[in-house]
Design an enzyme around this catalytic site. Structure first.
Site, PDB file in Angstrom:
ATOM      1  N   LYS A 196      31.930  -3.739  -4.163  1.00  0.00           N
ATOM      2  CA  LYS A 196      32.584  -4.128  -2.900  1.00  0.00           C
ATOM      3  C   LYS A 196      32.103  -5.521  -2.455  1.00  0.00           C
ATOM      4  O   LYS A 196      32.902  -6.365  -2.084  1.00  0.00           O
ATOM      5  CB  LYS A 196      32.289  -3.102  -1.798  1.00  0.00           C
ATOM      6  N   ARG A 212      32.297   4.938   6.699  1.00  0.00           N
ATOM      7  CA  ARG A 212      31.673   5.671   5.595  1.00  0.00           C
ATOM      8  C   ARG A 212      31.828   7.175   5.754  1.00  0.00           C
ATOM      9  O   ARG A 212      31.332   7.937   4.930  1.00  0.00           O
ATOM     10  CB  ARG A 212      30.200   5.320   5.532  1.00  0.00           C
ATOM     11  N   ARG A 239      20.851  -4.334 -10.231  1.00  0.00           N
ATOM     12  CA  ARG A 239      21.371  -5.338  -9.293  1.00  0.00           C
ATOM     13  C   ARG A 239      20.246  -6.203  -8.718  1.00  0.00           C
ATOM     14  O   ARG A 239      19.175  -5.706  -8.391  1.00  0.00           O
ATOM     15  CB  ARG A 239      22.101  -4.609  -8.163  1.00  0.00           C
ATOM     16  N   ARG A 294      17.012  -4.884  -3.914  1.00  0.00           N
ATOM     17  CA  ARG A 294      17.035  -4.132  -2.653  1.00  0.00           C
ATOM     18  C   ARG A 294      16.114  -2.924  -2.755  1.00  0.00           C
ATOM     19  O   ARG A 294      16.074  -2.251  -3.783  1.00  0.00           O
ATOM     20  CB  ARG A 294      18.461  -3.662  -2.356  1.00  0.00           C
ATOM     21  N   ARG A 330      22.383   8.346  -2.266  1.00  0.00           N
ATOM     22  CA  ARG A 330      23.513   7.537  -1.782  1.00  0.00           C
ATOM     23  C   ARG A 330      24.817   7.969  -2.468  1.00  0.00           C
ATOM     24  O   ARG A 330      25.875   8.012  -1.835  1.00  0.00           O
ATOM     25  CB  ARG A 330      23.242   6.050  -2.028  1.00  0.00           C
TER      26      ARG A 330
HETATM   27  P1  AMP Z   1      25.367  -1.006   1.683  1.00  0.00           P
HETATM   28  O1  AMP Z   1      24.812  -2.395   1.718  1.00  0.00           O
HETATM   29  O2  AMP Z   1      26.791  -0.942   2.119  1.00  0.00           O
HETATM   30  O3  AMP Z   1      25.113  -0.321   0.368  1.00  0.00           O
HETATM   31  O4  AMP Z   1      24.548  -0.164   2.787  1.00  0.00           O
HETATM   32  C1  AMP Z   1      23.164   0.026   2.658  1.00  0.00           C
HETATM   33  C2  AMP Z   1      22.732   1.157   3.574  1.00  0.00           C
HETATM   34  O5  AMP Z   1      23.008   0.808   4.941  1.00  0.00           O
HETATM   35  C3  AMP Z   1      23.460   2.467   3.358  1.00  0.00           C
HETATM   36  O6  AMP Z   1      22.906   3.245   2.304  1.00  0.00           O
HETATM   37  C4  AMP Z   1      23.262   3.134   4.726  1.00  0.00           C
HETATM   38  O7  AMP Z   1      21.946   3.638   4.859  1.00  0.00           O
HETATM   39  C5  AMP Z   1      23.405   1.948   5.675  1.00  0.00           C
HETATM   40  N1  AMP Z   1      24.815   1.779   6.090  1.00  0.00           N
HETATM   41  C6  AMP Z   1      25.657   0.764   5.753  1.00  0.00           C
HETATM   42  N2  AMP Z   1      26.874   0.955   6.283  1.00  0.00           N
HETATM   43  C7  AMP Z   1      26.808   2.132   6.967  1.00  0.00           C
HETATM   44  C8  AMP Z   1      27.757   2.894   7.710  1.00  0.00           C
HETATM   45  N3  AMP Z   1      29.036   2.504   7.844  1.00  0.00           N
HETATM   46  N4  AMP Z   1      27.321   4.044   8.282  1.00  0.00           N
HETATM   47  C9  AMP Z   1      26.052   4.448   8.165  1.00  0.00           C
HETATM   48  N5  AMP Z   1      25.114   3.808   7.452  1.00  0.00           N
HETATM   49  C10 AMP Z   1      25.480   2.648   6.846  1.00  0.00           C
END
Ligand code: AMP
Length: 207
Positions: free
Chosen positions: A13, A88, A122, A152, A163
């Site tokens: 994404k 999400r 990554r 990360r 996740r």
């Molecule tokens: P991402 O960078 O999109 O993989 O997000 C990293 C982490 O941030 C996720 O595993 C969640 O813990 C948190 N996070 C990101 N977006 C959301 C969301 N829309 N709702 C809840 N937690 C989120």
């Protein structure tokens, strides 16, 4: 145009978002990036989000929805945006429908067997670019901005498993949600390059 980018962790994404941003000049809003910036800045939101993110769990809906709702009122979002990592779950999608008008949900469909390697390999830059160790040839800095690359904290096998489970149980049902609204378009991402996925996305956006 207001777009949602949907897909499992590791679907690409963020990579596609930066390509879309560059070509179509569409503002990229990533809730993950917002949380990581807050953690780095030591804010209250950052302190709260960190425990959830480190455990691979979702940050509570109220906090996340408030952040997005506020972000969409900024001037730079007036001419369109793409949401990466939000919504999400069904609650967030229903909330979003109350404060935003979504035109399109782009779903990046990836074979699950590819995800673990993609995420654990990554390396990311603070500017938002991400790479995979298999194509870095030992480089440790970002080709786009020169920033230091890092892994990360939540890109480790144990957290990734949580996740992916969270994605399957909570996020994947959104595919049906946006399909039923007539807004869903899916692209397939296989073992090929991000450019191959981007060609499919452009075909949809150019229409
Ligand atoms: P991402 O960078 O999109 O993989 O997000 C990293 C982490 O941030 C996720 O595993 C969640 O813990 C948190 N996070 C990101 N977006 C959301 C969301 N829309 N709702 C809840 N937690 C989120």
């Amino acid at each position: 145009m207001n777009i949602i980018l949907l897909g499992a962790p590791g679907a690409g994404k963020g990579t596609q978002a930066s390509k879309i941003e560059e070509k179509y000049k569409l503002l990229h809003i990533s809730t993950g990036d917002i949380f990581r910036a807050n953690i780095k800045g030591g804010t209250e939101i950052g302190k709260l989000a960190k425990s959830y993110i480190d455990a691979g769990k979702l940050v509570p809906d109220e906090v996340t929805c408030d952040i997005v709702k506020d972000r969409l009122t900024w001037n730079d979002a007036k001419s369109g945006y793409m949401l990466d990592g939000f919504p999400r779950n069904l609650f967030q999608a229903q909330e979003l429908d109350k404060f935003a008008k979504i035109d399109l949900c782009l779903n990046i469909d990836v074979d699950e067997s590819l995800l673990m390697d993609r995420i654990c390999g990554r390396r990311v830059c603070a500017c938002g670019e991400s790479y995979h160790i298999s194509t870095l040839n030992g480089a440790t800095t970002c080709a786009k901005c020169g920033g230091e690359l890092y892994q990360r904290a939540d890109d480790n096998p144990e957290t990734v498993k949580t996740r992916l489970d969270t994605y399957k149980s909570q996020t994947a049902p959104l595919i049906e949600y946006y399909k039923s609204q007539g807004k869903l378009k899916s692209v397939k991402s296989g073992a090929g390059s991000p450019d191959e996925v981007f060609v499919q996305i452009c075909a949809i956006l150019d229409r």
